[in-house]
Design an enzyme around this catalytic site. Structure first.
Site, mmCIF file in Angstrom:
data_model
loop_
_atom_site.group_PDB
_atom_site.id
_atom_site.type_symbol
_atom_site.label_atom_id
_atom_site.label_comp_id
_atom_site.label_asym_id
_atom_site.label_seq_id
_atom_site.Cartn_x
_atom_site.Cartn_y
_atom_site.Cartn_z
ATOM 1 N N ASP A 23 0.889 -1.214 0.155
ATOM 2 C CA ASP A 23 0.032 0.128 0.039
ATOM 3 C C ASP A 23 0.875 1.263 0.044
ATOM 4 O O ASP A 23 1.898 1.398 0.458
ATOM 5 C CB ASP A 23 -0.762 0.082 1.360
ATOM 6 C CG ASP A 23 -2.098 0.987 1.162
ATOM 7 O OD1 ASP A 23 -2.319 1.502 -0.059
ATOM 8 O OD2 ASP A 23 -2.964 0.895 2.047
ATOM 9 N N ASN A 25 1.232 3.450 -2.818
ATOM 10 C CA ASN A 25 1.890 3.800 -3.921
ATOM 11 C C ASN A 25 1.433 5.294 -4.414
ATOM 12 O O ASN A 25 2.136 6.050 -5.137
ATOM 13 C CB ASN A 25 1.726 2.877 -5.407
ATOM 14 C CG ASN A 25 1.998 1.368 -4.923
ATOM 15 O OD1 ASN A 25 3.208 1.368 -4.262
ATOM 16 N ND2 ASN A 25 1.735 0.567 -5.717
ATOM 17 N N GLY A 26 0.274 5.390 -4.239
ATOM 18 C CA GLY A 26 -0.389 7.024 -4.853
ATOM 19 C C GLY A 26 0.339 7.876 -4.021
ATOM 20 O O GLY A 26 0.487 8.717 -4.400
ATOM 21 N N TRP A 28 2.953 8.044 -2.378
ATOM 22 C CA TRP A 28 4.317 8.079 -2.909
ATOM 23 C C TRP A 28 4.581 8.949 -4.108
ATOM 24 O O TRP A 28 5.511 9.892 -4.129
ATOM 25 C CB TRP A 28 4.821 6.535 -3.026
ATOM 26 C CG TRP A 28 6.577 6.403 -3.356
ATOM 27 C CD1 TRP A 28 7.700 6.650 -2.506
ATOM 28 C CD2 TRP A 28 6.977 6.778 -4.559
ATOM 29 N NE1 TRP A 28 8.745 6.553 -3.145
ATOM 30 C CE2 TRP A 28 8.516 6.781 -4.622
ATOM 31 C CE3 TRP A 28 6.689 7.174 -5.824
ATOM 32 C CZ2 TRP A 28 9.321 7.004 -5.662
ATOM 33 C CZ3 TRP A 28 7.414 7.157 -6.856
ATOM 34 C CH2 TRP A 28 8.891 6.840 -6.828
ATOM 35 N N HIS A 40 2.646 3.066 -8.968
ATOM 36 C CA HIS A 40 2.628 1.711 -9.054
ATOM 37 C C HIS A 40 3.852 1.147 -9.697
ATOM 38 O O HIS A 40 4.631 0.115 -9.456
ATOM 39 C CB HIS A 40 1.356 1.215 -9.985
ATOM 40 C CG HIS A 40 0.096 1.638 -9.212
ATOM 41 N ND1 HIS A 40 -0.050 1.481 -7.788
ATOM 42 C CD2 HIS A 40 -1.032 2.268 -9.768
ATOM 43 C CE1 HIS A 40 -1.311 1.811 -7.508
ATOM 44 N NE2 HIS A 40 -1.945 2.326 -8.620
ATOM 45 N N SER A 68 -7.421 -5.835 -5.706
ATOM 46 C CA SER A 68 -8.468 -6.499 -5.033
ATOM 47 C C SER A 68 -9.567 -6.387 -5.745
ATOM 48 O O SER A 68 -9.935 -5.635 -6.706
ATOM 49 C CB SER A 68 -8.695 -5.675 -3.521
ATOM 50 O OG SER A 68 -9.425 -4.439 -3.840
ATOM 51 N N LEU A 136 10.845 -21.073 -3.990
ATOM 52 C CA LEU A 136 9.651 -19.955 -3.404
ATOM 53 C C LEU A 136 8.406 -19.786 -4.366
ATOM 54 O O LEU A 136 8.594 -20.084 -5.489
ATOM 55 C CB LEU A 136 10.230 -18.577 -3.630
ATOM 56 C CG LEU A 136 9.321 -17.391 -3.205
ATOM 57 C CD1 LEU A 136 9.178 -17.314 -1.596
ATOM 58 C CD2 LEU A 136 9.959 -16.113 -3.445
#
Ligand code: FPP
Length: 255
Positions: A23, A25-26, A28, A40, A68, A136
């Site tokens: 969470d 990105n916007g 930032w 993003h 989401s 992984l």
């Protein structure tokens, strides 16, 4: 010995499964006078640094919340950007992930009509290419919501009851777990959320019942393997009791 690791992590107590709500990105981007989509884009190198960190530390499952079921309500330009960004990212990064021994899985409603055909194809390409990797497992929670995942499990169970293949009395915790999107995925030991928000936002609702949550102020594009290690350090400082109790009067041996 991990050359970039400065702190004193216990490498025998690294969480098997780490989930991350990426969470901020916007915010930032806004703080730099940039467009949200550039935030993003700046999240991609952060994510791949975390993949390298997780591999070095021995994390076996990494689940990242990339889109989401609620994100469709964002501005259509941002949604379109995120769809195309996933296409580009998979094309750019799938060989690197494969070379690193990472298995890629998309968890969520990938077949939704709103998901562009080309993205569905790229997802299948990446999943097929990496299917045999074991170092992984990287789970992209994409068009994912924890509540709808439980609804889908209940529907699948209901169908089996209706056709007589399942006895309602046989429904227990394991039976629900087996009908979730990724039945073989272990529950997350640690869930990290960046950017100072302290909500679960519909992420792994069933699976995270006993996860440790670590909330950090760091905005996602500033996150990296070092912040991952410090979140794991915080996780290691906690005592996981899974609802049980520890009798402080007992010595370690008596416990
Ligand atoms: C949340 O930040 C982030 C998203 C909805 C998208 C996640 C995407 C990335 C981290 C990019 C890299 C990864 C992939 C796999 C595409 P936000 O937009 O909610 O930030 P804000 O809360 O500051 O507005």
């Amino acid at each position: 010995m991990i050359d970039w690791l400065g702190s004193d992590l216990d490498l025998d107590k690294v969480p098997t499964h780490v989930g991350i709500i990426m969470d901020g990105n916007g915010r930032w981007a806004n703080a730099r006078g940039l467009h949200r989509t550039q935030g993003h884009a700046a999240g991609e190198p952060a994510l791949f640094d975390v993949v390298h960190g997780a591999l070095d530390l021995g994390v076996k499952w990494l689940t990242v919340y990339t889109f989401s079921t609620e994100n469709w309500s964002r501005d259509s330009n941002e949604v379109d950007f995120l769809m195309q960004f996933n296409v580009d990212l998979l094309e750019r990064r799938r060989d690197e992930l494969n070379d690193l021994g990472v298995r890629v899985i998309f968890m969520g409603d990938v077949m939704d009509d709103r998901v562009p055909r080309i993205l569905r194809d790229r997802i299948k390409d990446a999943e097929d290419l990496t299917a045999h990797n074991t170092r992984l497992t990287m789970v992209f929670a994409f068009n994912y919501g924890g509540r709808i995942e439980i609804v889908d499990a209940v529907r699948a169970i209901g169908r089996k009851i209706a056709d007589g293949s399942l006895n309602p009395d046989a429904i227990d915790l394991d039976a629900i777990g087996r009908h979730l999107y990724e039945p073989d995925m272990p529950d997350p030991d640690l869930v990290i959320r960046t950017s100072g928000e302290q909500r679960t936002s519909n992420f792994l609702l069933w699976q995270a019942a006993y996860s440790e949550y670590v909330f950090t102020e760091v905005l996602w594009p500033d996150f990296d393997r070092h912040v991952l290690a410090s979140c794991i350090g915080e996780y290691q400082s906690r005592e996981r009791r899974f609802g049980g109790a520890v009798d402080e009067s007992l010595t370690d041996i008596e416990r």
